[in-house]
Design a protein around this motif. Structure first.
Motif, short mmCIF file in Angstrom:
data_model
loop_
_atom_site.label_atom_id
_atom_site.label_comp_id
_atom_site.label_asym_id
_atom_site.label_seq_id
_atom_site.Cartn_x
_atom_site.Cartn_y
_atom_site.Cartn_z
N VAL A 242 1.32 10.18 5.88
CA VAL A 242 -0.06 10.24 5.37
C VAL A 242 -0.50 8.91 4.78
CG1 VAL A 242 0.03 12.73 4.96
CG2 VAL A 242 0.65 11.15 3.10
N PHE A 243 0.45 7.99 4.53
CA PHE A 243 0.08 6.67 4.04
C PHE A 243 0.44 5.58 5.05
CE2 PHE A 243 0.16 9.04 0.02
CZ PHE A 243 -1.12 8.72 -0.44
N ALA A 244 0.32 5.91 6.33
CA ALA A 244 0.57 4.93 7.37
C ALA A 244 -0.45 3.79 7.35
CB ALA A 244 0.57 5.61 8.74
N ASP A 245 -1.59 4.02 6.68
CA ASP A 245 -2.60 2.97 6.59
C ASP A 245 -2.28 1.95 5.51
OD1 ASP A 245 -2.98 4.89 4.61
OD2 ASP A 245 -5.16 4.61 4.54
N LEU A 246 -1.20 2.18 4.75
CA LEU A 246 -0.76 1.20 3.75
C LEU A 246 -0.04 0.09 4.48
CD1 LEU A 246 -0.67 0.82 0.63
CD2 LEU A 246 1.57 1.94 0.68
N ASP A 247 -0.60 -1.12 4.44
CA ASP A 247 -0.21 -2.19 5.33
C ASP A 247 1.03 -2.96 4.83
OD1 ASP A 247 -0.33 -3.83 7.54
OD2 ASP A 247 -1.75 -5.22 6.65
N LYS A 248 2.10 -2.24 4.53
CA LYS A 248 3.35 -2.83 4.10
C LYS A 248 4.43 -1.76 4.13
CE LYS A 248 1.26 -2.69 -0.49
NZ LYS A 248 0.96 -3.49 -1.69
N PRO A 249 5.70 -2.14 4.07
CA PRO A 249 6.77 -1.14 4.14
C PRO A 249 6.76 -0.16 2.97
CG PRO A 249 7.65 -3.31 4.65
CD PRO A 249 6.25 -3.51 4.14
N PHE A 250 6.47 -0.65 1.77
CA PHE A 250 6.43 0.18 0.56
C PHE A 250 5.22 -0.23 -0.26
CE2 PHE A 250 10.97 -0.06 1.58
CZ PHE A 250 11.35 1.27 1.52
N GLY A 251 4.68 0.72 -1.02
CA GLY A 251 3.57 0.39 -1.90
C GLY A 251 3.19 1.57 -2.77
N ASP A 252 2.27 1.34 -3.67
CA ASP A 252 1.80 2.37 -4.59
C ASP A 252 0.58 3.09 -4.03
OD1 ASP A 252 3.48 2.23 -7.03
OD2 ASP A 252 2.82 0.14 -7.02
N ALA A 253 0.55 4.40 -4.24
CA ALA A 253 -0.61 5.22 -3.86
C ALA A 253 -1.00 6.06 -5.06
CB ALA A 253 -0.26 6.12 -2.67
N SER A 254 -2.28 6.37 -5.16
CA SER A 254 -2.73 7.21 -6.27
C SER A 254 -2.38 8.66 -5.98
CB SER A 254 -4.24 7.07 -6.46
OG SER A 254 -4.94 7.68 -5.39
N TRP A 255 -2.16 9.42 -7.03
CA TRP A 255 -1.89 10.85 -6.86
C TRP A 255 -3.11 11.56 -6.30
CZ3 TRP A 255 2.86 12.14 -6.54
CH2 TRP A 255 3.85 11.47 -7.29
N GLU A 256 -4.30 11.05 -6.59
CA GLU A 256 -5.52 11.64 -6.03
C GLU A 256 -5.50 11.55 -4.50
OE1 GLU A 256 -6.26 10.58 -10.21
OE2 GLU A 256 -5.44 9.46 -8.51
N ASN A 257 -5.00 10.42 -3.99
CA ASN A 257 -4.91 10.28 -2.54
C ASN A 257 -3.85 11.20 -1.95
OD1 ASN A 257 -6.97 8.52 -1.92
ND2 ASN A 257 -5.74 6.68 -2.25
N VAL A 258 -2.76 11.41 -2.69
CA VAL A 258 -1.75 12.36 -2.22
C VAL A 258 -2.38 13.73 -2.05
CG1 VAL A 258 0.42 13.52 -2.77
CG2 VAL A 258 0.16 11.07 -3.28
N VAL A 259 -3.15 14.15 -3.06
CA VAL A 259 -3.82 15.45 -3.00
C VAL A 259 -4.79 15.51 -1.83
CG1 VAL A 259 -5.37 17.03 -4.22
CG2 VAL A 259 -3.55 15.84 -5.48
N ASP A 260 -5.60 14.47 -1.69
CA ASP A 260 -6.63 14.45 -0.64
C ASP A 260 -6.03 14.51 0.76
OD1 ASP A 260 -8.60 14.31 -2.55
OD2 ASP A 260 -8.88 12.14 -2.38
N ARG A 261 -4.82 13.93 0.95
CA ARG A 261 -4.25 13.83 2.30
C ARG A 261 -3.39 15.04 2.69
NH1 ARG A 261 -3.66 7.28 3.27
NH2 ARG A 261 -5.63 6.80 2.22
N LYS A 262 -3.20 15.95 1.76
CA LYS A 262 -2.62 17.27 2.04
C LYS A 262 -1.34 17.25 2.88
CE LYS A 262 -7.14 19.62 1.95
NZ LYS A 262 -7.94 18.44 1.53
N PRO A 263 -0.31 16.55 2.43
CA PRO A 263 0.94 16.54 3.21
C PRO A 263 1.57 17.92 3.29
CG PRO A 263 1.30 15.61 1.03
CD PRO A 263 -0.20 15.76 1.18
N GLU A 264 2.13 18.21 4.46
CA GLU A 264 2.80 19.49 4.65
C GLU A 264 4.26 19.45 4.18
OE1 GLU A 264 1.62 21.26 8.72
OE2 GLU A 264 1.21 19.09 8.88
N VAL A 265 4.85 18.25 4.19
CA VAL A 265 6.24 18.07 3.76
C VAL A 265 6.32 16.83 2.88
CG1 VAL A 265 8.65 17.77 4.48
CG2 VAL A 265 7.07 19.06 5.93
#
Length: 332
Positions: A242-265
């Motif tokens: 769900v964070f494939a658009d993050l243009d690096k191997p590792f990085g920080d994402a907001s929890w709001e984005n985690v919620v918005d992207r609705k991961p199944e696993v």
């Protein structure tokens, strides 16, 4: 503290950029020189690695490795006798390497100092992450070169926009050439390609599931981005990051984005002092995440961190993750 904290990741990214772009063979980072000699596994052998060009007149004889995945590459290729020192485990080495690993002196729990490395009298230092060669800590590649010591950096730390599995094959191929054991390297690559093809066949008719990688973090989520082997591993295991658009191997994402992207696993990286159960508890008890499908259904997968970096564990790791993402998939 993990060597993959945001500050160190930044260092790992900035270092290769400062050394100029170095990615796949299309950028001139593959072996150069006499093609006939290279095909026969002979020397001299010239290779450009992460902006540093080196000519080897003979295989290195005294090697120090920094970071677990490059240590395991050396052991997998049967190069235990070349190792005079190692450092920095993220988790336990695989059982198949335990005996050989125990015979290698551990120079430091994390990164050794420049002086500690020199004390082992190496002629070659192999680093797994850009942070292994942090110039500010005295371990820059130029410093080793001035001491007559050749270096190699695992190419996941300096590739961008490539196919990471191909980068792994090239990493193994170049290490094999450097040590004059191309036959072993090519045999490993052949088996790895067969293993990857077998996993792909099992998943051919299955719909991918959406995946969020939870590495660490509280105020923000430290996660796997779209670059690097971690993202490709998810895709090959039948998932979509769900964070494939993050243009690096590792990085920080907001929890709001985690919620918005609705991961199944949610894939949890297992390493360091914080246990998997502690990470699960943090996720399950956060009211802000309550409506995330993976949280509602308690769907977690677990991977040792060493499975998710550019090393010899990757083909088996793809298959193990696929079994967690798609438990109903064929097992053979």
């Amino acid at each position: 503290m993990s060597r993959r904290t945001p500050a160190l990741i930044a260092a790992a990214v900035l270092l290769p950029l400062a050394l100029t772009a170095c990615s796949s063979s299309s950028d001139g980072d593959a072996a150069t020189g006499d093609k006939a000699s290279a095909a026969g596994g002979g020397f001299p052998y010239t290779v450009k690695n992460c902006g540093v060009t080196t000519t080897y007149e003979a295989p290195p004889k005294r090697v120090v490795t920094m970071n677990q995945h490059v240590t395991e590459i050396m052991l997998e290729l049967g190069l235990k006798k070349s190792l005079v020192g190692t450092a920095y485990l993220d988790d336990k080495v695989l059982p198949k390497y335990a005996k050989d690993y125990a015979s290698v002196p551990v120079l430091a729990k994390e990164y050794p100092s420049y002086e500690q490395v020199l004390a082992a009298n190496p002629d070659f230092v192999y680093g797994g992450y850009g942070s292994a060669f942090t110039a500010g800590d005295g371990r820059g590649r130029e410093a080793f070169e001035k001491s007559g010591i050749e270096t190699r950096l695992n190419t996941e730390s300096c590739t961008k926009g490539d196919q990471p599995m191909d980068t792994l094959y090239e990493e193994i191929r170049e290490v094999g050439r450097t040590f004059g054991i191309s036959d072993r390297a090519e045999a490993w690559n052949k088996q790895a390609k067969a293993d990857n093809a077998a996993t792909a066949k099992k998943l051919a008719d299955l719909k991918p599931v959406s995946v969020f990688v939870y590495d660490s973090g509280d105020k923000t989520a430290f996660t796997a981005g779209g670059e690097g082997i971690g993202n490709e591993l998810i895709e090959r295991a039948g998932g979509t990051n769900v964070f494939a658009d993050l243009d690096k191997p590792f990085g920080d994402a907001s929890w709001e984005n985690v919620v918005d992207r609705k991961p199944e696993v949610i894939v949890i990286y297992d390493y360091g002092a914080t246990t998997v159960e502690q990470k699960k508890k943090r996720l399950l008890t956060d009211p802000a995440l309550a409506d995330v499908p993976a949280i509602k259904n308690k769907r977690f997968a677990v991977m040792p961190l060493s499975d998710a970096v550019l090393g010899v564990r990757v083909p088996a790791a793809v298959d193990k993750l696929a079994a967690q993402l798609h438990p109903a998939a064929p097992t053979s």
